[in-house]
Design a protein around this motif. Structure first.
Motif, PDB file in Angstrom:
ATOM      1  N   UNK A  61       0.710  -1.385  -0.027  1.00 41.05           N
ATOM      2  CA  UNK A  61      -0.099   0.040   0.010  1.00 41.05           C
ATOM      3  C   UNK A  61       0.670   1.232  -0.013  1.00 41.05           C
ATOM      4  N   UNK A  62       0.481   2.252  -0.708  1.00 40.14           N
ATOM      5  CA  UNK A  62       1.420   3.549  -0.845  1.00 40.14           C
ATOM      6  C   UNK A  62       0.950   4.389   0.482  1.00 40.14           C
ATOM      7  N   UNK A  63      -0.108   4.235   0.986  1.00 39.74           N
ATOM      8  CA  UNK A  63      -0.518   5.123   2.311  1.00 39.74           C
ATOM      9  C   UNK A  63      -1.058   4.289   3.452  1.00 39.74           C
ATOM     10  N   UNK A  64      -0.709   4.653   4.547  1.00 36.85           N
ATOM     11  CA  UNK A  64      -1.252   4.012   5.622  1.00 36.85           C
ATOM     12  C   UNK A  64      -1.536   5.016   6.747  1.00 36.85           C
ATOM     13  N   UNK A  65      -2.309   4.903   7.842  1.00 32.02           N
ATOM     14  CA  UNK A  65      -2.258   5.613   8.993  1.00 32.02           C
ATOM     15  C   UNK A  65      -1.614   4.796  10.357  1.00 32.02           C
ATOM     16  N   UNK A  66      -0.461   5.351  10.806  1.00 35.88           N
ATOM     17  CA  UNK A  66       0.396   4.803  11.753  1.00 35.88           C
ATOM     18  C   UNK A  66       0.334   5.411  13.179  1.00 35.88           C
ATOM     19  N   UNK A  67       0.360   4.844  14.097  1.00 34.81           N
ATOM     20  CA  UNK A  67       0.433   5.317  15.432  1.00 34.81           C
ATOM     21  C   UNK A  67       1.731   4.821  15.915  1.00 34.81           C
ATOM     22  N   UNK A  68       2.477   5.822  16.689  1.00 37.53           N
ATOM     23  CA  UNK A  68       3.749   5.183  17.273  1.00 37.53           C
ATOM     24  C   UNK A  68       4.084   6.130  18.432  1.00 37.53           C
ATOM     25  N   UNK A  69       5.089   5.718  19.233  1.00 32.28           N
ATOM     26  CA  UNK A  69       5.727   6.408  20.250  1.00 32.28           C
ATOM     27  C   UNK A  69       7.108   6.912  19.818  1.00 32.28           C
ATOM     28  N   UNK A  70       7.542   8.200  19.971  1.00 33.00           N
ATOM     29  CA  UNK A  70       9.000   8.881  19.553  1.00 33.00           C
ATOM     30  C   UNK A  70       9.764   8.290  20.682  1.00 33.00           C
ATOM     31  N   UNK A  71      11.174   8.761  20.487  1.00 33.84           N
ATOM     32  CA  UNK A  71      12.045   8.468  21.784  1.00 33.84           C
ATOM     33  C   UNK A  71      11.882   9.415  22.965  1.00 33.84           C
ATOM     34  N   UNK A  72      11.034  10.422  23.074  1.00 38.00           N
ATOM     35  CA  UNK A  72      10.732  11.276  23.948  1.00 38.00           C
ATOM     36  C   UNK A  72       9.345  10.755  24.514  1.00 38.00           C
ATOM     37  N   UNK A  73       8.965   9.655  24.104  1.00 39.13           N
ATOM     38  CA  UNK A  73       7.459   9.069  24.318  1.00 39.13           C
ATOM     39  C   UNK A  73       6.440  10.135  24.112  1.00 39.13           C
ATOM     40  N   UNK A  74       6.487  10.729  23.051  1.00 32.30           N
ATOM     41  CA  UNK A  74       5.223  11.487  22.522  1.00 32.30           C
ATOM     42  C   UNK A  74       4.687  10.569  21.440  1.00 32.30           C
ATOM     43  N   UNK A  75       3.433  10.654  21.653  1.00 32.76           N
ATOM     44  CA  UNK A  75       2.751   9.766  20.774  1.00 32.76           C
ATOM     45  C   UNK A  75       2.296  10.614  19.519  1.00 32.76           C
ATOM     46  N   UNK A  76       2.353   9.780  18.223  1.00 24.15           N
ATOM     47  CA  UNK A  76       2.102  10.250  17.005  1.00 24.15           C
ATOM     48  C   UNK A  76       1.094   9.464  16.393  1.00 24.15           C
ATOM     49  N   UNK A  77       0.086  10.139  15.790  1.00 24.03           N
ATOM     50  CA  UNK A  77      -0.867   9.369  14.888  1.00 24.03           C
ATOM     51  C   UNK A  77      -0.899  10.045  13.383  1.00 24.03           C
ATOM     52  N   UNK A  78      -0.532   9.510  12.471  1.00 21.50           N
ATOM     53  CA  UNK A  78      -0.489  10.352  11.035  1.00 21.50           C
ATOM     54  C   UNK A  78      -0.783   9.581   9.939  1.00 21.50           C
ATOM     55  N   UNK A  79      -1.459  10.254   9.079  1.00 20.38           N
ATOM     56  CA  UNK A  79      -1.609   9.534   7.670  1.00 20.38           C
ATOM     57  C   UNK A  79      -0.070   9.625   6.785  1.00 20.38           C
ATOM     58  N   UNK A  80       0.645   8.549   6.587  1.00 21.66           N
ATOM     59  CA  UNK A  80       1.977   8.754   5.989  1.00 21.66           C
ATOM     60  C   UNK A  80       1.748   8.019   4.719  1.00 21.66           C
ATOM     61  N   UNK A  81       2.757   8.811   3.716  1.00 18.56           N
ATOM     62  CA  UNK A  81       2.877   8.222   2.419  1.00 18.56           C
ATOM     63  C   UNK A  81       4.277   8.363   1.988  1.00 18.56           C
ATOM     64  N   UNK A  82       4.488   8.234   0.688  1.00 22.57           N
ATOM     65  CA  UNK A  82       5.834   8.413  -0.154  1.00 22.57           C
ATOM     66  C   UNK A  82       6.795   7.308   0.639  1.00 22.57           C
ATOM     67  N   UNK A  83       7.997   7.878   0.724  1.00 21.87           N
ATOM     68  CA  UNK A  83       9.300   6.898   1.204  1.00 21.87           C
ATOM     69  C   UNK A  83       9.122   6.418   2.599  1.00 21.87           C
ATOM     70  N   UNK A  84       8.438   7.145   3.461  1.00 26.14           N
ATOM     71  CA  UNK A  84       8.277   6.936   4.670  1.00 26.14           C
ATOM     72  C   UNK A  84       7.252   5.854   4.902  1.00 26.14           C
ATOM     73  N   UNK A  85       6.126   5.953   4.396  1.00 25.10           N
ATOM     74  CA  UNK A  85       5.115   4.837   4.284  1.00 25.10           C
ATOM     75  C   UNK A  85       5.727   3.531   3.765  1.00 25.10           C
ATOM     76  N   UNK A  86       6.760   3.810   2.741  1.00 28.07           N
ATOM     77  CA  UNK A  86       7.188   2.252   2.231  1.00 28.07           C
ATOM     78  C   UNK A  86       8.386   1.885   3.095  1.00 28.07           C
ATOM     79  N   UNK A  87       9.074   2.386   3.885  1.00 30.86           N
ATOM     80  CA  UNK A  87      10.027   2.216   4.707  1.00 30.86           C
ATOM     81  C   UNK A  87       9.487   1.483   6.080  1.00 30.86           C
ATOM     82  N   UNK A  88       8.405   2.167   6.452  1.00 37.87           N
ATOM     83  CA  UNK A  88       7.946   1.942   7.706  1.00 37.87           C
ATOM     84  C   UNK A  88       7.129   0.608   7.466  1.00 37.87           C
ATOM     85  N   UNK A  89       6.647   0.047   6.470  1.00 41.11           N
ATOM     86  CA  UNK A  89       6.147  -1.081   6.415  1.00 41.11           C
ATOM     87  C   UNK A  89       7.162  -2.298   6.197  1.00 41.11           C
ATOM     88  N   UNK A  90       8.303  -1.861   5.555  1.00 39.63           N
ATOM     89  CA  UNK A  90       9.276  -2.812   5.450  1.00 39.63           C
ATOM     90  C   UNK A  90       9.941  -3.146   7.009  1.00 39.63           C
TER      91      UNK A  90
END
Ligand code: ZN
Length: 187
Positions: free
Chosen positions: A113-142
């Motif tokens: 899929x070219x886009x996805x909605x992803x929820x995650x924590x970063x290294x400061x333990x802040x939560x993110x939830x974003x619609x992601x696309x492009x290379x980030x979407x590709x690499x995240x799935x890998x």
């Protein structure tokens, strides 16, 4: 500190990685080491299982490449992704030529899929939830595949995998040369 990368056939790449909690020891240092290891190997993503650590963490980073000087510039985009959850996928899929630091010298087209909605924590333990696309979407799935014990060659047709069998076996048995340090597979 640059960490050795484990290759295709290493048991840690086949484990389902475990989520971590905010008190995970030396998290910031680990994340910094993962970026350093990834950039040293000219990668755009690195999952913790690839450094023999079965936890749900990966880093992604993109740097511009200067063809004239053969050097990389400062990163234009970086994401530290901890305990990711795919909320949903978009409708469209496309093919993209993927490679993997754990599967050196093999590049194959993978449909995702070219886009996805992803929820995650970063290294400061802040939560993110974003619609992601492009290379980030590709690499995240890998990378999420790595957290689930999968490598990208698992997603190829059985014909392609048969054709790659000998090269995958060479990686598994350490008959490969890489510019970056790899950790030998356990016998
Ligand atoms: Zn990979």
């Amino acid at each position: 500190m640059i960490l050795p990368i484990v290759g295709y056939g290493h048991p840690t790449l086949r484990k389902t990685a475990e989520p971590i909690t905010p008190d995970y020891p030396n998290l910031k240092e680990l994340v910094a080491n993962m970026y350093e290891t990834m950039y040293n190997a000219d990668g755009v993503g690195l999952a913790a299982p690839q450094i023999d650590l079965p936890i749900r963490l990966f880093v992604v980073g993109f740097r511009p490449y200067d063809e004239k000087t053969n050097t990389y510039g400062e990163p234009t985009e970086e994401h530290t992704v901890i305990n990711p959850e795919i909320v949903s996928f978009g409708d469209k899929k496309d093919w993209f030529n993927e490679g993997c630091l754990s599967v050196p010298d093999i590049h194959e087209d993978v449909l995702r899929p070219t886009t996805l909605r992803l929820r995650w924590m970063d290294e400061d333990w802040q939560q993110h939830e974003e619609e992601i696309d492009g290379l980030f979407a590709r690499v995240a799935q890998h990378e999420i595949d790595h957290l689930d014990g999968k490598v990208f060659t698992d997603r190829l047709s059985s014909l392609r995998r048969t054709m790659l069998k000998r090269r995958l076996n060479d990686i598994q048995t350490g008959r490969i040369q890489t510019r970056y340090r790899m950790k030998p597979n356990k016998k």
